[in-house]
Design a protein around this motif. Sequence first.
Motif, PDB file in Angstrom:
ATOM      1  N   ALA A 129      64.763  42.305   7.856  1.00 27.47           N
ATOM      2  CA  ALA A 129      63.887  42.983   8.803  1.00 27.47           C
ATOM      3  C   ALA A 129      63.203  44.156   8.086  1.00 27.47           C
ATOM      4  O   ALA A 129      63.825  44.820   7.258  1.00 27.47           O
ATOM      5  CB  ALA A 129      64.686  43.482  10.002  1.00 27.47           C
TER       6      ALA A 129
ATOM      7  N   PHE B 157      67.057  33.757  11.517  1.00 31.99           N
ATOM      8  CA  PHE B 157      66.522  33.408  12.842  1.00 31.99           C
ATOM      9  C   PHE B 157      65.917  34.672  13.438  1.00 31.99           C
ATOM     10  O   PHE B 157      66.615  35.447  14.093  1.00 31.99           O
ATOM     11  CB  PHE B 157      67.666  32.869  13.698  1.00 31.99           C
ATOM     12  N   GLY B 158      64.637  34.900  13.163  1.00 31.95           N
ATOM     13  CA  GLY B 158      64.046  36.185  13.531  1.00 31.95           C
ATOM     14  C   GLY B 158      64.697  37.285  12.718  1.00 31.95           C
ATOM     15  O   GLY B 158      65.164  37.053  11.599  1.00 31.95           O
ATOM     16  N   TYR B 159      64.736  38.480  13.279  1.00 34.14           N
ATOM     17  CA  TYR B 159      65.295  39.625  12.560  1.00 34.14           C
ATOM     18  C   TYR B 159      66.731  39.901  12.999  1.00 34.14           C
ATOM     19  O   TYR B 159      67.052  39.785  14.181  1.00 34.14           O
ATOM     20  CB  TYR B 159      64.466  40.886  12.830  1.00 34.14           C
ATOM     21  N   ASN B 160      67.552  40.291  12.047  1.00 32.21           N
ATOM     22  CA  ASN B 160      68.911  40.769  12.339  1.00 32.21           C
ATOM     23  C   ASN B 160      69.757  39.741  13.096  1.00 32.21           C
ATOM     24  O   ASN B 160      70.625  40.096  13.884  1.00 32.21           O
ATOM     25  CB  ASN B 160      68.866  42.093  13.144  1.00 32.21           C
ATOM     26  N   ASN B 161      69.499  38.489  12.825  1.00 33.52           N
ATOM     27  CA  ASN B 161      70.223  37.428  13.508  1.00 33.52           C
ATOM     28  C   ASN B 161      70.228  36.182  12.623  1.00 33.52           C
ATOM     29  O   ASN B 161      69.319  35.964  11.835  1.00 33.52           O
ATOM     30  CB  ASN B 161      69.530  37.112  14.850  1.00 33.52           C
TER      31      ASN B 161
ATOM     32  N   PHE D 157      59.990  34.063  17.685  1.00 33.68           N
ATOM     33  CA  PHE D 157      60.549  34.463  16.386  1.00 33.68           C
ATOM     34  C   PHE D 157      61.967  34.957  16.649  1.00 33.68           C
ATOM     35  O   PHE D 157      62.181  36.127  16.954  1.00 33.68           O
ATOM     36  CB  PHE D 157      59.664  35.568  15.795  1.00 33.68           C
ATOM     37  N   GLY D 158      62.934  34.042  16.576  1.00 32.51           N
ATOM     38  CA  GLY D 158      64.276  34.405  16.992  1.00 32.51           C
ATOM     39  C   GLY D 158      64.288  34.689  18.486  1.00 32.51           C
ATOM     40  O   GLY D 158      63.482  34.138  19.250  1.00 32.51           O
TER      41      GLY D 158
END
Lengths: 261, 261, 261, 261
Positions: A129, B157-161, D157-158
Amino acid sequence: QNPIVLIAGPCVIEDPERTLAIGRSIKEIAGRLQIPYIFKASYDKANRSSYNSFRGPGLKEGLSILAHIKKELQVPVVSDIHCVTQIEAAAEVLDILQIPAFLCRQTDLVYEAGRTGKAVNVKKGQFLAPLDMKNVIAKLEEAGNRNILLTERGATFGYNNLVVDFRSLPIMRSLGYPVVFDATHSVQLPGGAGTSSSGQREFVPYLTRAAVAAGVDMLFMEVHDNPPEGKSDAANMLYVDKLEALLQDVIAIDNAVRKHK
Amino acid sequence: QNPIVLIAGPCVIEDPERTLAIGRSIKEIAGRLQIPYIFKASYDKANRSSYNSFRGPGLKEGLSILAHIKKELQVPVVSDIHCVTQIEAAAEVLDILQIPAFLCRQTDLVYEAGRTGKAVNVKKGQFLAPLDMKNVIAKLEEAGNRNILLTERGATFGYNNLVVDFRSLPIMRSLGYPVVFDATHSVQLPGGAGTSSSGQREFVPYLTRAAVAAGVDMLFMEVHDNPPEGKSDAANMLYVDKLEALLQDVIAIDNAVRKHK
Amino acid sequence: QNPIVLIAGPCVIEDPERTLAIGRSIKEIAGRLQIPYIFKASYDKANRSSYNSFRGPGLKEGLSILAHIKKELQVPVVSDIHCVTQIEAAAEVLDILQIPAFLCRQTDLVYEAGRTGKAVNVKKGQFLAPLDMKNVIAKLEEAGNRNILLTERGATFGYNNLVVDFRSLPIMRSLGYPVVFDATHSVQLPGGAGTSSSGQREFVPYLTRAAVAAGVDMLFMEVHDNPPEGKSDAANMLYVDKLEALLQDVIAIDNAVRKHK
Amino acid sequence: QNPIVLIAGPCVIEDPERTLAIGRSIKEIAGRLQIPYIFKASYDKANRSSYNSFRGPGLKEGLSILAHIKKELQVPVVSDIHCVTQIEAAAEVLDILQIPAFLCRQTDLVYEAGRTGKAVNVKKGQFLAPLDMKNVIAKLEEAGNRNILLTERGATFGYNNLVVDFRSLPIMRSLGYPVVFDATHSVQLPGGAGTSSSGQREFVPYLTRAAVAAGVDMLFMEVHDNPPEGKSDAANMLYVDKLEALLQDVIAIDNAVRKHK
């Protein structure tokens, strides 16, 4: 001088003469447009998809070629470092040590690069991120280095695809250091060609213009006189003869938005 | 003997006695359940989010502690390697050399690990499509090594995940090597705690059971007698006193699906 | 009776006799395995990728065929509703009103379906976080309906791809209602065939087994006697002659994990 | 006249006088900048996260208010349609019928909107690849309508996050119709506030500038005199008093890049 800096060159050092010639072509273009220019090429592609892909001349010969180019062109040079053991030799030649995206979380590599006092350009990992670059910065500051660049080069978006989240540019600029947009790696399709990455060169101008409009300090572009012949990133490098027109757009857009920086 | 192998231990070597004691507890549980057991702990956490996070005892002292545990428990040991320069020393002690996920594309690290002839466990990068592990395998095979393990530990998967795509298990098994499911790193929330990663320990049993049902050869779990006191991965390590019940489920599920392997 | 319920049938009502025959085959299999069975087929595929794709017999004729199947097979029937105007007629025939994933946020459709007092199965949108299904539940509860099913059918993962996040099963079960795993839509590749969705039928058994091991209450599967001839979801429907073996696995796995529910 | 068209207004019709006043403010700004202006507000927010959220005045009263605004301001008006039954009445008042993103695959809604002969603006679903909009276009062309607009408003996105993939702008423009960038929905955080969506208003100017630089035909922005008081999208609407400065940037950037269109 225009305020946006250009980092450019072929992805990997191929034939030394051709590599120098590409740098010379870029320097002439940048000179005509009064854009500060930093030469980039890799001495070793250490994370190719495939074992048998071309990697470049290696550390010793590569640094020697980069030193020659630096002297011939009278421009700063930047290249990737992949291992702590490369840092001492690299710092003798390079003006900017670049941390590859996959390695942006390797504490020793980042910290020891920082300890050289050289400028360090960290590419944000495809898995990271934007705000988490604050922790990378903290490692460099811990090493006493505040000569830091942060690069956006796309985020993992499903499989074999990247997406540039342009929110990352203001987020990373808010961390207090100049932000670079890597226009050619951002259009890579990782693993998209089976045993190598593919790419979408056709989107480089669109993303470059978008990045400048969103606000960046530097542009990073891999450029080649004949990209399909390139030994790495053949699908996403920019043709050198398309560079000048694109940089003219860059200057015009940056003039329109610079007040927001 | 049950066919599913367990790789487990605390994330990082903390106090040597406590680390050994955790290994001993796991060995007793695995022994009661007739599950083959391989001890895991890291001598160095080389890619912590934060510079000031605990990293472990380092290569030399860490390998010495691992050698001691190996002798005391009479089990194979596995640990992460981060740099080519660590391989020779590591291969003298370790039974399995593990390539961290961020480093799975580093050609020299993978190739030189392969050249030792030791088993090599490569964690699939969070940024990598499962099928692209074929290129990593090719690097190891090029080094003459066919003693390969492939680990799923979640995809960006996206941010921080992270998300575990369970299609990856049959895809990687189709490449011809045993597949490991890393149940505790798969529930990490990268950067989720600001200056460190967070995690969702509560989902470890669900994902473990799902992985076994989808078909895996080995399970990888970071286990601690008191995870919140753990110096790394405190939010996602499993409590050692929850391990036995979970492994009983694992055996029951594996018995039900083994015919598909 | 085994506790896991099966919702199954062809994606869309094609020829009424063939549709009934598929249902009869499934009923026999479910009967042998003592699995409660609910017939599913759509009277209208209202969101096909392409205008010219087959949509089914439509509301009136479709409901009539479903009523016939319900009487012939003596099983409950479920079908998709797409518009508030369809609800009254649909509720006269259907035992379960199903809200398609793309429509799970349409307040009126959800609320009015709830007002019928019929069971309502809401498919979680590919764009929705599992926990956000609590807001969908609240709309149904507001309508006085607590006869709710929640279905996982994959989440958007880059372009033209879905991923099943198995954390969603315990998350949705924690909301207090039974959770359904849609095994065949979860392997769709949306838009993957240019003018229609493609799919990965080969992964249906892996994901089904994983879902049961993670803990579900019902399975949803589109099943056809010859899927490549199917007029919708040809690439991801299950062959009816593969169903029994898969359900035997389901029972064995569910027996192993049921205590966790 | 500047070539970029502005679609703007409050997210939902609140008090009619205030709604008109916001439109009047925007019209004055657009007039000073010679930007063509189309008024937008929703008569019904049909897919709110929560049942109890404000939805607007409804179809009949809402269309009457929109007709009044259209007459008072002498500008075209656009609003969302959610159901085939709304189309006839909506087409009597609206100049552009807008298909919400969640509904972009509903064949009847798209086709029947197309049959009115009115311009139709389709928002690309958060779950849809840009190239797949070709299938949506085909549905409208099948209805005999070539008065089509395509809108980018972010991709899933996530969880609880969207990303704008700016490659979508040239991809959608290559399909032969004007492309709209929805600057304020693109910064939504779906479900980010638990029972409603949150948003990141602070990124609207960055993404707007980036979109114009990448090349768009129209901008869509939800604008309010006091967004935190707004009854929908309070976290992502733009303050009307920030609009003029942003549009001045838009004109300057568009002037720099228009030759590429």
